[in-house]
Design an enzyme around this catalytic site. Structure first.
Site, short mmCIF file in Angstrom:
data_model
loop_
_atom_site.label_atom_id
_atom_site.label_comp_id
_atom_site.label_asym_id
_atom_site.label_seq_id
_atom_site.Cartn_x
_atom_site.Cartn_y
_atom_site.Cartn_z
N HIS A 199 -38.95 13.44 -21.27
CA HIS A 199 -38.26 13.30 -22.55
C HIS A 199 -39.25 13.07 -23.70
O HIS A 199 -38.93 13.36 -24.86
CB HIS A 199 -37.29 12.12 -22.51
CG HIS A 199 -36.04 12.36 -21.72
ND1 HIS A 199 -36.03 12.37 -20.34
CD2 HIS A 199 -34.76 12.60 -22.10
CE1 HIS A 199 -34.78 12.59 -19.91
NE2 HIS A 199 -34.00 12.74 -20.96
N CYS B 132 -43.00 10.65 -19.25
CA CYS B 132 -41.60 11.01 -19.04
C CYS B 132 -41.39 12.34 -19.75
O CYS B 132 -41.91 12.54 -20.86
CB CYS B 132 -40.67 9.94 -19.62
SG CYS B 132 -38.91 10.39 -19.63
N ASP C 255 -33.80 17.74 -13.88
CA ASP C 255 -34.16 16.52 -14.63
C ASP C 255 -32.93 15.62 -14.68
O ASP C 255 -31.80 16.07 -14.51
CB ASP C 255 -34.63 16.84 -16.04
CG ASP C 255 -35.10 15.58 -16.78
OD1 ASP C 255 -36.07 14.95 -16.32
OD2 ASP C 255 -34.48 15.21 -17.79
N SER C 256 -33.17 14.35 -14.94
CA SER C 256 -32.06 13.41 -15.09
C SER C 256 -31.18 13.76 -16.29
O SER C 256 -30.03 13.35 -16.35
CB SER C 256 -32.59 11.98 -15.23
OG SER C 256 -33.44 11.88 -16.36
N GLU D 59 -31.64 11.86 -25.49
CA GLU D 59 -30.42 12.48 -24.96
C GLU D 59 -29.34 12.60 -26.04
O GLU D 59 -28.51 13.51 -26.01
CB GLU D 59 -29.87 11.65 -23.80
CG GLU D 59 -30.70 11.72 -22.54
CD GLU D 59 -30.52 13.03 -21.79
OE1 GLU D 59 -29.41 13.59 -21.83
OE2 GLU D 59 -31.49 13.48 -21.16
N CYS E 232 -38.75 15.51 -13.57
CA CYS E 232 -38.40 14.14 -13.96
C CYS E 232 -39.45 13.22 -13.37
O CYS E 232 -39.59 13.14 -12.15
CB CYS E 232 -37.00 13.79 -13.43
SG CYS E 232 -36.49 12.08 -13.74
#
Length: 279
Positions: free
Chosen positions: A188, A186, A11-12, A154, A74
């Protein structure tokens, strides 16, 4: 490739931890190398070619470490990189597709929202699944986008006042239009479930692709004869391109039994194995 080799997850940043939780339920005996490109997150606003280049570097690093398959956890990266990755590597590459199909099948109002990053909206996967599933069913799809939400997750701020303010701003038009399903486009965004429910109550049923991706990963490994048959639970090692000390508290929070994903059955390896990596 040996079945005992680890499974790679990319993932990013830390968003793929929501996918990792589902993989752990479906594949409890697999050893997993989770690579978060925390030095370059977020990907959503980056140019298309840069997204592909960063993804290629990360998957190459996992390949060199001997993974037997990679889950590209991602949405933004999947939107731009899957064909390229599959042409480059002989191991299975499993990507993400926004969960529009189940949302379309479940809606009672005929209106579905998609919460996504700018990169996912620019890519072709979302447009393709809307054309395949929503348009023939006459379901309206409303898109909501923000560049702030991924950095907030994040930073460990999924439940913060600022996060809730951003969600109010971008999702109010979707709610006012009558959407009853909200696709989390996403990885996240499952960590925002608590904040979304706090702001909008039961307006939306939240839909993500985590469980389906985990099932697909299991089926892919099974067909290739790559399922690990060890009797003991698998171990997870976290690899980050940024500062491991900065990533540690966020990873610990998001993988804890009481983490923002709201799933008390999710348990991190103890102690957390977090190591730096250069891609």
């Amino acid at each position: 490739m040996a079945s005992g080799a680890p499974l790679g997850v990319f993932d990013s940043g830390v968003g793929g931890l929501s996918i990792l939780a589902q993989l752990r339920r479906e594949l409890p005996h697999e050893d997993i190398l989770y690579l978060g490109d925390t030095a370059h997150v977020p990907y959503g606003a980056r140019p298309d070619e840069e997204i592909r280049a960063l993804t290629d570097r990360a998957i190459t690093a996992l390949h060199r470490l001997g993974v037997k398959a990679v889950v590209n956890a991602c949405n933004t990266s999947s939107a731009f990189s899957l064909d390229h990755l599959r042409s480059r590597f002989s191991i299975p590459i499993i990507g993400l597709v926004p969960a529009v199909k189940p949302a379309v099948q479940a809606t009672r109002t005929g209106v579905v929202g998609v919460l996504a990053t700018p990169g996912t909206l620019r890519g072709t996967l979302l447009a393709d699944v809307i054309a395949q599933w929503a348009d023939p069913a006459g379901v309206q799809v409303l898109k909501a986008v923000s560049t702030e939400l991924v950095p907030l997750v994040e930073a460990g701020q999924a439940g913060s006042a600022r996060t809730r303010e951003v969600l109010r701003e971008i999702l109010r038009p979707v709610a006012d239009a009558g959407a009853d399903q909200l696709v989390l486009g996403c990885t996240h965004y499952p960590f925002l479930a608590g904040s979304i429910h706090a702001e909008f109550g039961d307006q939306f049923t939240l839909v993500d692709s985590g469980a389906a991706v985990a099932r697909h990963t299991r089926n892919t490994l099974d067909r290739a004869g790559l399922l690990h048959d060890q009797p003991t639970p698998g171990q997870t090692t976290y690899l980050v391109t940024g500062d491991p000390d900065a990533a540690r508290p966020v990873i610990a929070t998001l993988t804890a039994p009481s983490g923002h994903n709201g799933d008390k059955s999710t348990r991190a390896a103890s102690p957390l194995r977090i190591e730096p990596i250069t891609t």
